[in-house]
Scaffold this active site. Sequence first.
Site, short mmCIF file in Angstrom:
data_model
loop_
_atom_site.label_atom_id
_atom_site.label_comp_id
_atom_site.label_asym_id
_atom_site.label_seq_id
_atom_site.Cartn_x
_atom_site.Cartn_y
_atom_site.Cartn_z
N ASP A 133 0.86 -1.16 0.00
CA ASP A 133 0.00 0.00 0.00
C ASP A 133 0.91 1.23 0.00
OD1 ASP A 133 -2.26 1.59 0.03
OD2 ASP A 133 -3.26 0.44 1.58
N GLU A 161 -17.88 9.99 4.67
CA GLU A 161 -17.24 8.72 4.96
C GLU A 161 -16.27 8.44 3.82
OE1 GLU A 161 -19.99 5.44 4.95
OE2 GLU A 161 -21.10 6.20 3.24
#
Length: 699
Positions: free
Chosen positions: A241, A446
């Site tokens: 990542d 969100e």
Amino acid sequence: MSELEKERLEDIEAMIKAMSLEEKVSLMLHTSMAVDRVGIPRYNWWNECLHGVGRAGAATVFPQAIALAATFDDALAKEEADAIATEARAKYNEAVKAGVRDQYCGLTFWTPNINIFRDPRWGRGMETYGEDPCLTARMGAAFIQGLQGDDPDHLKVAACAKHYAVHSGPEKDRHVFNALVSKKDLWETYLPAFKAAVDAGVESVMGAYNRTLDEPCCGSQFLLQDVLRKKWGFKGHVVSDCWAVRDFHETHKVTATPAESAALAIRNGCDLNCGCTFPAAVEAVKTGLLDEAKVDESVRRLLMTRCKLDLFTAPEKTKWGHLGRKDVDTAEHRALARRVAEKSFVLLKNRDSLLPLSRKPKKMLVMGPAAADINALLANYYGLNSRLVTLLEGIVAKTQEMPGVVVDYIQGCQMYSPNIQNGWTIGQAESADVVIACFGLDNAMEGEQGESIASHAGDRDAIELPPWQLEYLRAVHDRGTPVVLVLTAGSALAFPPDIADAILYAWYPGEEGGSALADVLFGDAVPGGHLPVTFPAATADLPPFGDYAMKGRTYRYQEKKPLYPFGFGLSYTTFSFTDMNLSRQKISAGESVDVAVTVANTGSRDADEVVQLYVSRENRQEGEPLCSLRDFKRIRIAAGGQETLTFCLPSSAFERINDEGEGVFEPGSWLVTAGDCAPVDALERAGAAQAVSARIELC
């Protein structure tokens, strides 16, 4: 090994032999430099296509991944992914012709996100296929196959299963968190979807930011070597990542220097660094921290992926060389986006059959902060489009076909903050025949760390509908006009069902969200989505967010009665489940059982139903699931018709996972249940309209 693969390996070995250590390491960064003298062009590995080609300009914007999961239709997932891959190839061809080889213009896509959505507060849960390992595995595998195509030697694009493993918030702690999980939870819940991705031939796997069982995921011997490579036989490449390897020494503190971090990651099989740490691998080799052979191993895997994508071939000479600008955002893909949205909408309530709406003359009032909000269509990791049809626009366009139907609009209430009292316009509801109230969340409320205004770095601190929205909705409903509540969100919301007469969950429905909503409201499409997540009744019902144990989480371990159960979804028609028959009443290890069930459409509308098959162990022990989804099928049944479906359950479907993470097949009685949502336990169901069960003995 095919002749083509042999030829490619020979070419790759020649390239590796001809390059210096510094040149080889430069290929292990997401911004891979060109090595012109051996014929390697520069390439950027970082590309996104979560629900359409993302961050690269014009593209078809499909509904968010969680909405696709709500269709319970893996064939549809594969079809969507194939359309996305077509657009990706088209955009890549055009970019290369223009001499552009930048980020978001390549063919290696960091999709899908197959983490388990274990807690509704997680902002990135919208990117996943929900809370269940079976559903996530099926949808993820189908999406991978759709992206990559049916020729393993010539990938259409390369998919990437992420984030491996045990990753699902909190976002603010992802760079420091150590996910401590039992072996049981690891093998029963967190790993099955990744195993399915490997079995589906996924080309890449991305490691997570966090540590799991004390090891940083992007440098974990257990996850990357013992499980991924050795146990599962994964042959593709592993990518970190973004800037996760830097976290080894800066936040996780498992190493002291960039060279140590690079060595740890590469030694355990992380081949590609999204970030800036791998240049230190040169130092690591020269100081003896890392064997150069491990660098060669990683470069070999990366170059093989590039070969499979035909990245060393001029685009016009590849299998997909005919694709170009004309193949992006086509009418066919737009129609598919609309179909996916229609299939994803979940009807949660429909008092007195308020929906579908009559086309007779009436006054409709559309209101709410999501009605004209483009962000409520897009979700995150989105592309853009010249025709983003908001919920309001879709309704207005539909009603133009209906003489005498008048549409009015007010925002009425704010999305992000409490209302200004004197700005209220609730009284307009009294003069309307029906109110279409569009509320909920959008992608600013969100999402991923740093990409939202949420108070917890992308996560929500509470799952309740924002209190100012709830207050406004109550005031509107108290006026007495029938209210259809349309909720947008990428996760579960908690709210009192009595605030509306009908409730549709629209998720983040993509570019054709408004058109799809109008089709469903007026009955041109029948809602057939089912919840891929449990809707808890309140935030207080949730375990601590930072606890990765599955106890108390999801339908499989829930301890509190939910607002709506996993798998739930109503229709404009009714269905009955009858006549469950098992091909055998007893089963031994290594055998399988066929389960037949008849599903009838007992209403007046042709419609889809999602038939879900669960197993549950009678006299279960502490810590075992209440029930587990083992299979599902979405079928269309004509009004008055019926279908008999057959599922095949292998003996492994009845294994329990012990504390060592091992599947155990042992004598006992199990219940097989077919229904339209998850059973609460072996004998009792919550919120389900129909179910039928049968017992089977393990011997």
